[in-house]
Design an enzyme around this catalytic site. Structure first.
Site, PDB file in Angstrom:
ATOM      1  N   ASP A  93       0.954  -1.286   0.045  1.00  0.00           N
ATOM      2  CA  ASP A  93      -0.112  -0.094   0.275  1.00  0.00           C
ATOM      3  C   ASP A  93       1.215   0.989   0.129  1.00  0.00           C
ATOM      4  OD1 ASP A  93      -2.208   1.754  -0.434  1.00  0.00           O
ATOM      5  OD2 ASP A  93      -3.618   0.565   2.296  1.00  0.00           O
ATOM      6  N   ASP A 128      -3.474   7.397  -3.994  1.00  0.00           N
ATOM      7  CA  ASP A 128      -5.154   7.451  -3.990  1.00  0.00           C
ATOM      8  C   ASP A 128      -6.037   8.453  -2.565  1.00  0.00           C
ATOM      9  OD1 ASP A 128      -4.961   4.939  -2.369  1.00  0.00           O
ATOM     10  OD2 ASP A 128      -6.793   5.094  -2.409  1.00  0.00           O
TER      11      ASP A 128
HETATM   12  N1  GUN Z   1      -6.211   0.988   3.024  1.00  0.00           N
HETATM   13  C1  GUN Z   1      -8.211   1.007   3.773  1.00  0.00           C
HETATM   14  N2  GUN Z   1      -8.366   2.145   3.106  1.00  0.00           N
HETATM   15  C2  GUN Z   1      -7.486   3.158   1.734  1.00  0.00           C
HETATM   16  C3  GUN Z   1      -7.947   3.116   0.239  1.00  0.00           C
HETATM   17  O1  GUN Z   1      -9.063   3.564   0.631  1.00  0.00           O
HETATM   18  N3  GUN Z   1      -7.206   3.417   0.305  1.00  0.00           N
HETATM   19  C4  GUN Z   1      -5.449   2.969   0.304  1.00  0.00           C
HETATM   20  N4  GUN Z   1      -4.854   3.138  -0.821  1.00  0.00           N
HETATM   21  N5  GUN Z   1      -5.368   2.005   1.810  1.00  0.00           N
HETATM   22  C5  GUN Z   1      -6.040   1.798   2.716  1.00  0.00           C
END
Ligand code: GUN
Ligand code: ZN
Length: 636
Positions: A93, A128
């Protein structure tokens, strides 16, 4: 990255995702790994996740790695897989969630994608813009615009790495649908649904499901979809039924830190537990009191492992339910966890027409437990087909037998001038239709002697007992006529055989001597249909397939394939979605189909495994499981 769907139920599926680090079967939960914490005593290491728990994919955070000089250097030098010691697939992420939690992050959107690529992430996520449920429409629109722009810029940087492009849009369902369309058009190969953690934290499941319905409309079925932050076992079955393939969970360890213990339906504090209602290795080797009185660190280590076992158990149960076609049954059980979850679950019944498009036709069985069971798409589809397709074969006069007996008492008794109806969970039902799916597969303690179907009869007599007499010939004709109407369409039997009287002369149902179940159907001595007895459906022969092709215009009953694929299908090979150039839009997964070339020459007979929409959207896997190709056929 390739993704295929191998089994389906409702809008859910069992899929296979091929990554650079092995195949991941979905639905799957990715444990969240915090690289700062895995060296702590008692912590679950990525290696343990792989070897002991069998997780084939995990998720970690590239922002956390980038912000630590030590981790950053190691990750760049050795790569993520070596640093974490994880041989499976790793998703990263981007720091978006940190921006939500801490208000802001100090990172450049392009730099973080480049970094994920450099450390060898299999699936990297763009930065995002997290849109909370509180955002105004204007804010949500603005955030979507920025997210989409970043997605476009990130694509140029991602290289070999698969790019995850999350869908935002807040609680505005039209924006969610728009986002799904835009991200699909961008060619994203992996699509998470983002911004929903606050909804789940406050049990706003109905809004969440509403969002997922809209997301599903805009999305392609050809890519895996991930629900960000949905790590609690109780929501997973629902999210799967709504089309989600992957999940991530930090809650297994976060909750453990607070002394919280997962069950399938809820979370309990160990402080209140007198029993451990679980048989996982942890709970088999300790008891509630021991767990309660343990030092914090030790307790956390055990609780986080137990929590992971529960998550895994639920995933396995979901998969098995998909294979059996009993996912709805599972939802009815899991929905009981919380009034808000139940209310949200009802939405799936309310939106059954959306679900029905993707839901396979045939299931092993249908349990009707309560009124709510009657909301499931197979049930609703059966009523719809009964009303739209079925015309009484035995004339317009009905005889409704009051006693709600097993239909087998009437088996073989076709009465010449009247149609016998029996009370059923579907309302009054012609006795011969109990041999047809789903009527014979339905298990229920309730039956009704009133229902819409009565409008099809000009007169109806209600009697206590059936008249004497009746014979197999009439019964068989009605079973065949009605079954074909339900399966292929109301206009089909007449087009094939003229009238029931004519058909009586030419068509013969062959039954098993032992069980009386239908085996096959012959027409003037030739094999016409096979009968899948356990399912109550007909399979095509070349003879009946040709009759359908002659009498019905393309693309009805057909899957049209490209010239390139035609020779393979004629040899008996299955049809891949990307070679399909046209398909009958009324077909459903599980339907019998005729595979033809562009000139309508029959190539193969088989069973459709996907819905027409999916055939157009999937890039790999099998669209039609071919039973027989023209070149490989055994008989005519
Ligand atoms: N982890 C939990 N929600 C989100 C999200 O909306 N975007 C991202 N990139 N990671 C997340
Ligand atoms: Zn346990």
């Amino acid at each position: 990255m390739e993704f295929e769907s191998v089994e389906k139920d409702l809008m859910g599926r069992i899929g296979r995702l091929k990554t650079r680090h092995g195949v991941v079967e979905t639905p799957a939960v990715l444990p969240v790994v915090n690289p700062n914490l895995i060296t702590e005593e008692g912590a679950i290491t990525p290696r343990e996740l792989y070897d002991r728990f069998g997780f084939r994919m995990i998720i970690t955070n590239s922002y956390i790695i980038l912000k630590s000089e030590n981790l950053k250097e190691k990750a760049l030098e050795r790569g993520l897989h070596s640093m974490l010691d994880f041989p499976g697939a790793i998703m990263t992420d981007s720091g978006t969630f940190q921006s939500y939690v801490y208000g802001d992050v100090d990172v450049d959107p392009e730099r973080i994608v480049e970094f994920q690529r450099l450390i060898g992430s299999d699936i990297g996520t763009i930065l995002d813009v997290f849109t909370t449920p509180k955002a105004t429409r204007g804010e949500a629109e603005e955030a979507l615009k920025t997210t989409l722009k970043r997605a476009k810029d990130s694509k140029k940087i991602a290289g070999e790495m698969t790019l995850a492009v999350p869908l935002q849009g807040g609680i505005y369902t039209d924006l969610r649908e728009r986002a799904a369309l835009d991200v699909t058009a961008l060619g994203a190969e992996y699509i998470p649904v983002g911004g929903v953690v606050p909804l789940m934290e406050s049990y706003r499941y109905r809004e969440l499901f509403e969002i997922l319905f809209h997301v599903q409309r805009g999305l392609t079925r050809g890519v895996p979809v991930h629900l960000f932050g949905a790590g609690h076992p109780s929501v997973i079955p629902f999210a799967v039924a709504l089309g989600m393939d992957l999940f991530d969970s930090a809650s297994y360890v976060k909750y453990a830190r607070d002394g919280r213990y997962f069950t399938e339906y809820s979370t309990r504090s160990v402080e209140v537990l007198e029993e451990l209602p679980c048989n996982c290795p942890v709970c088999s080797n300790t008891d509630a009191r021991e767990l309660r009185e343990m030092p914090q660190k030790e307790r956390e280590a055990l609780l986080s492992r137990h929590n992971l076992y529960v998550i895994q158990r639920v995933i396995k149960e979901v998969k098995q339910a998909i294979r059996e076609g009993t996912l709805w049954e599972m939802l009815e059980r899991y929905g009981r966890a919380h009034p808000k979850l139940w209310k949200a679950f009802l939405l799936i019944g309310e939106r059954w027409e959306d679900v029905e498009q993707l839901d396979p036709l045939y299931k092993k069985r249908l349990f009707l437990i309560s009124k709510v069971s009657r909301g499931q798409p197979v049930f609703r589809r059966a009523i719809k087909r009964l009303m739209e397709r079925y015309q009484p074969v035995g004339g317009p006069e009905g005889l409704l037998i009051k006693e709600s007996d097993s239909f087998t008492k009437y088996l073989g008794k076709g009465y010449e001038d009247k149609e016998i109806l029996l009370p059923s969970p579907y309302g009054p039902l012609p006795a011969h239709l109990f041999e047809v799916f789903p009527f014979g597969q339905t298990v229920s303690e309730d039956s009704f002697d009133e229902g819409e179907i009565l409008s099809k009869y000009s007169s109806l007599e209600r009697v206590e007992k059936a008249p004497e007499g009746g014979d197999w010939q009439w019964w068989n004709m009605r079973f065949l006529w009605g079954g074909v109407q339900m399966q292929f369409g109301g206009d089909v039997p007449e087009a094939l055989w003229g009238s029931p009287e004519e058909a009586m002369k030419d068509v013969k149902v062959v039954r098993s001597k032992k069980t009386s179940r239908g085996r096959s159907v012959q027409y003037r001595g030739k094999h016409y249909f096979g009968v899948r007895a356990s399912e109550g459906t007909f399979t095509l022969s070349w003879f009946s397939a040709r009759a359908l092709l002659n009498r019905f215009e393309p693309p009805r009953f057909r899957v049209v394939v490209s010239e390139e694929a035609a020779p393979y299908n004629a040899e008996g090979r299955s049809v891949f979605p990307r070679f399909v150039v046209d398909i009958d839009p009324e077909l459903r997964p599980g339907d019998e189909v005729i595979v033809v070339d562009k000139d309508d020459n029959p190539l193969a007979l088989g069973r459709l495994l996907l819905s027409p929409r999916e055939v157009g959207e999937m890039k790999s896997g099998v669209a039609v499981k071919v039973r027989e190709g023209v070149k490989s056929r055994e008989e005519d």
